[in-house]
Design an enzyme around this catalytic site. Structure first.
Site, PDB file in Angstrom:
ATOM      1  N   ASP A   1       0.806  -1.220   0.000  1.00  0.00           N
ATOM      2  CA  ASP A   1       0.000   0.000   0.000  1.00  0.00           C
ATOM      3  C   ASP A   1       0.840   1.272   0.000  1.00  0.00           C
ATOM      4  O   ASP A   1       0.324   2.354  -0.240  1.00  0.00           O
ATOM      5  CB  ASP A   1      -0.923   0.015   1.222  1.00  0.00           C
ATOM      6  CG  ASP A   1      -1.958  -1.098   1.181  1.00  0.00           C
ATOM      7  OD1 ASP A   1      -2.154  -1.691   0.100  1.00  0.00           O
ATOM      8  OD2 ASP A   1      -2.563  -1.378   2.226  1.00  0.00           O
TER       9      ASP A   1
ATOM     10  N   ALA B   1      -2.755  -7.895  -1.819  1.00  0.00           N
ATOM     11  CA  ALA B   1      -1.918  -8.689  -0.925  1.00  0.00           C
ATOM     12  C   ALA B   1      -0.918  -9.543  -1.692  1.00  0.00           C
ATOM     13  O   ALA B   1       0.266  -9.600  -1.335  1.00  0.00           O
ATOM     14  CB  ALA B   1      -2.795  -9.565  -0.029  1.00  0.00           C
TER      15      ALA B   1
ATOM     16  N   HIS C   1     -12.931 -32.592 -17.674  1.00  0.00           N
ATOM     17  CA  HIS C   1     -14.383 -32.534 -17.871  1.00  0.00           C
ATOM     18  C   HIS C   1     -15.059 -33.276 -16.731  1.00  0.00           C
ATOM     19  O   HIS C   1     -14.621 -34.376 -16.376  1.00  0.00           O
ATOM     20  CB  HIS C   1     -14.758 -33.195 -19.205  1.00  0.00           C
ATOM     21  CG  HIS C   1     -16.225 -33.326 -19.406  1.00  0.00           C
ATOM     22  ND1 HIS C   1     -17.008 -32.271 -19.797  1.00  0.00           N
ATOM     23  CD2 HIS C   1     -17.055 -34.375 -19.236  1.00  0.00           C
ATOM     24  CE1 HIS C   1     -18.265 -32.677 -19.880  1.00  0.00           C
ATOM     25  NE2 HIS C   1     -18.319 -33.950 -19.545  1.00  0.00           N
TER      26      HIS C   1
END
Length: 159
Positions: free
Chosen positions: A3, A13, A136
């Site tokens: 930050d 983060a 799948h």
């Protein structure tokens, strides 16, 4: 780190973790590469979830890339129909070139972005990814199908 850094740092983060690792390795004298912010996955934990890595279509065009785009609904594959909650996969690639960005909307897409991070980070082309088999039934089949289509091998859609 984190930050405390201005853009292009993302304040996420996981991006902050990579920045911290870069600082620690640099201080330890380990040769390292700078953080590639375009290749950092961006996830929004909402309903539906969103996840993206790389450039958007607009960013790619603004950067001067000749782009090709494929959008595939998650309901094009069995697991998407089972969830019945919609969603999509969007792949942005250079015309006859590397994948520039992948964008996902829908259930559980935060768990599906890692593959696309590798594709973008390693400058893979759709044909490179199209050779890999997706299990799948999974939602990630839609990611595989989007690359298959861009590689000219689509099963559920033609490009």
């Amino acid at each position: 780190m984190g930050d405390l850094l201005p853009p292009p740092s993302l304040g996420l983060a996981h991006a902050s973790f990579a920045e911290g690792l870069l600082v620690a390795e640099t201080l330890a004298g380990v040769r390292t590469a700078p953080v590639d912010y375009a290749a950092v996955p961006r996830v929004t934990y909402s309903s539906p979830q969103t996840a993206a890595v790389g450039l958007t279509e607009a960013q790619a065009r603004d950067a001067g890339h000749d782009v090709v785009v494929n959008t595939l609904p998650l309901t094009a594959v069995a697991k998407g129909m089972v969830h019945g909650r919609g969603g999509l996969v969007k792949v942005v690639a250079e015309q006859a070139g590397r994948v520039l960005g992948v964008h996902l909307v829908g259930p559980h897409v935060s768990e599906m972005i890692a593959e696309s991070q590798l594709v973008v980070g390693w400058d893979a082309e759709p044909a490179d990814v199209a050779h890999h088999i997706h299990a799948h039934p999974t939602l990630s089949e839609a990611v595989g199908e989007a690359f298959l289509t861009l590689a000219g091998r689509g099963l559920h859609q033609q490009h």
